[in-house]
Design an enzyme around this catalytic site. Sequence first.
Site, PDB file in Angstrom:
ATOM      1  N   ASP A   1       8.533  22.346   6.051  1.00 52.97           N
ATOM      2  CA  ASP A   1       7.946  23.392   5.204  1.00 52.97           C
ATOM      3  C   ASP A   1       6.702  23.986   5.888  1.00 52.97           C
ATOM      4  OD1 ASP A   1       7.794  24.912   2.899  1.00 52.97           O
ATOM      5  OD2 ASP A   1       6.817  23.373   1.684  1.00 52.97           O
ATOM      6  N   HIS A   2       6.548  25.285   5.841  1.00 51.72           N
ATOM      7  CA  HIS A   2       5.325  25.971   6.313  1.00 51.72           C
ATOM      8  C   HIS A   2       4.867  25.581   7.713  1.00 51.72           C
ATOM      9  CE1 HIS A   2       4.362  28.303   2.803  1.00 51.72           C
ATOM     10  NE2 HIS A   2       4.636  27.266   2.051  1.00 51.72           N
TER      11      HIS A   2
ATOM     12  N   GLY B   1      -0.309  25.616  -5.100  1.00 51.42           N
ATOM     13  CA  GLY B   1      -1.327  24.769  -5.732  1.00 51.42           C
ATOM     14  C   GLY B   1      -1.366  24.913  -7.235  1.00 51.42           C
TER      15      GLY B   1
ATOM     16  N   HIS C   1       7.966  30.607  -3.417  1.00 49.21           N
ATOM     17  CA  HIS C   1       7.019  29.504  -3.210  1.00 49.21           C
ATOM     18  C   HIS C   1       6.028  29.492  -4.367  1.00 49.21           C
ATOM     19  CE1 HIS C   1       7.683  28.180   1.106  1.00 49.21           C
ATOM     20  NE2 HIS C   1       8.613  29.104   0.894  1.00 49.21           N
ATOM     21  N   GLY C   2       5.344  28.340  -4.531  1.00 54.63           N
ATOM     22  CA  GLY C   2       4.336  28.260  -5.588  1.00 54.63           C
ATOM     23  C   GLY C   2       4.960  28.179  -6.971  1.00 54.63           C
TER      24      GLY C   2
ATOM     25  N   SER D   1       5.209  25.522  -8.886  1.00 50.71           N
ATOM     26  CA  SER D   1       4.474  24.634  -9.808  1.00 50.71           C
ATOM     27  C   SER D   1       3.541  25.451 -10.688  1.00 50.71           C
ATOM     28  CB  SER D   1       3.643  23.612  -9.023  1.00 50.71           C
ATOM     29  OG  SER D   1       4.483  22.674  -8.409  1.00 50.71           O
TER      30      SER D   1
ATOM     31  N   ASN E   1      10.187  26.451  -4.573  1.00 52.19           N
ATOM     32  CA  ASN E   1       9.464  25.296  -4.044  1.00 52.19           C
ATOM     33  C   ASN E   1       8.484  24.721  -5.072  1.00 52.19           C
ATOM     34  OD1 ASN E   1      10.773  26.093  -1.719  1.00 52.19           O
ATOM     35  ND2 ASN E   1       8.965  25.906  -0.416  1.00 52.19           N
TER      36      ASN E   1
HETATM   37 ZN   LIG Z   1       5.035  27.209   0.081  1.00 55.38          ZN
END
Ligand SMILES: [Zn+2]
Length: 289
Positions: free
Chosen positions: A81-82, A185, A212-213, A215, A234
């Site tokens: 990842d990343h 985050g 992404h992100g 959460s 993700n």
């Molecule tokens: Zn990410």
Amino acid sequence: MLVNLTEMLLDAQKNKYAIPAFDISNYEMMKAVLDSCEAEKSPALLLGLGVDLSQKNLSLMAGMVKMASEHYSIPICFQLDHATDIEFIKQAINAGFSSVMFDGSKLPFDENAKKTAEVVKFAHSYGVTVEAELGHVGNAMVGDESSSISNEDPENTLTVPEEVTKFIEIADVDALAVAIGTSHGVYKKTPSLRIDRLNDITAICNKPLVLHGGSGTPNDQMIDAIKNGITKINIFSDVVEALNTGLKNKLNSITNIATWPAYVFEESRVLMRKVITNKIRTFGSNNRI
Ligand SMILES: [Zn+2]
């Protein structure tokens, strides 16, 4: 069975669901994801972040997932990842990762496209898939206190649809992460996803798209994004929160600090599986195997 991204995401794209992709930092996190996916008959998408993969950890983590994949009946993909360093990506492919993400999202467009194309050429020669990022998903990465507050205005870093076609002509990636209003985050305020921007992208791009992100992003917004073309979402912070809450509760409740670790992790396992199962069902990747 260890597989790359392609088969998983093409089925998700065709049938309009998304696969939750979970960053794992250790054995307990891996086990919680795989047990939940197997119970729900969902493909399993595991991610590894550079900070957890330094030195020997790269081979140890890749070996651990590969070994685990022989003990589950579901398809399992392990993606770096990343990653921003092409040499590190090559090491990860040699160590056994079945997919990689090259994150050139902070680079100028031309450099991002050129470097992504180099990664695609190398990775595909090993049957390894590649995800790239266009636009930039803001930063508030877990474990990096210094960047926990993002100063970026998300509007300025959204994916520009006109750039997508040009990017894919240069770099024939297997999946594309787009910036449509999420952040990594823990959110300071609830995000508002730009589904209009997502639609502009899906109108011109047939690649599986990645968010992404995930959460902390409200479920209804993620479901809306899935309906409009997102195939992989993700997740990291939500699972870390479950892991740490369980540990905190358990450690606060015991008097003997030399308690057996298997017992100390008990509540964390239950909480992590609850979060993971909830994502699987919300994104609709259950009962796909
Ligand atoms: Zn990410």
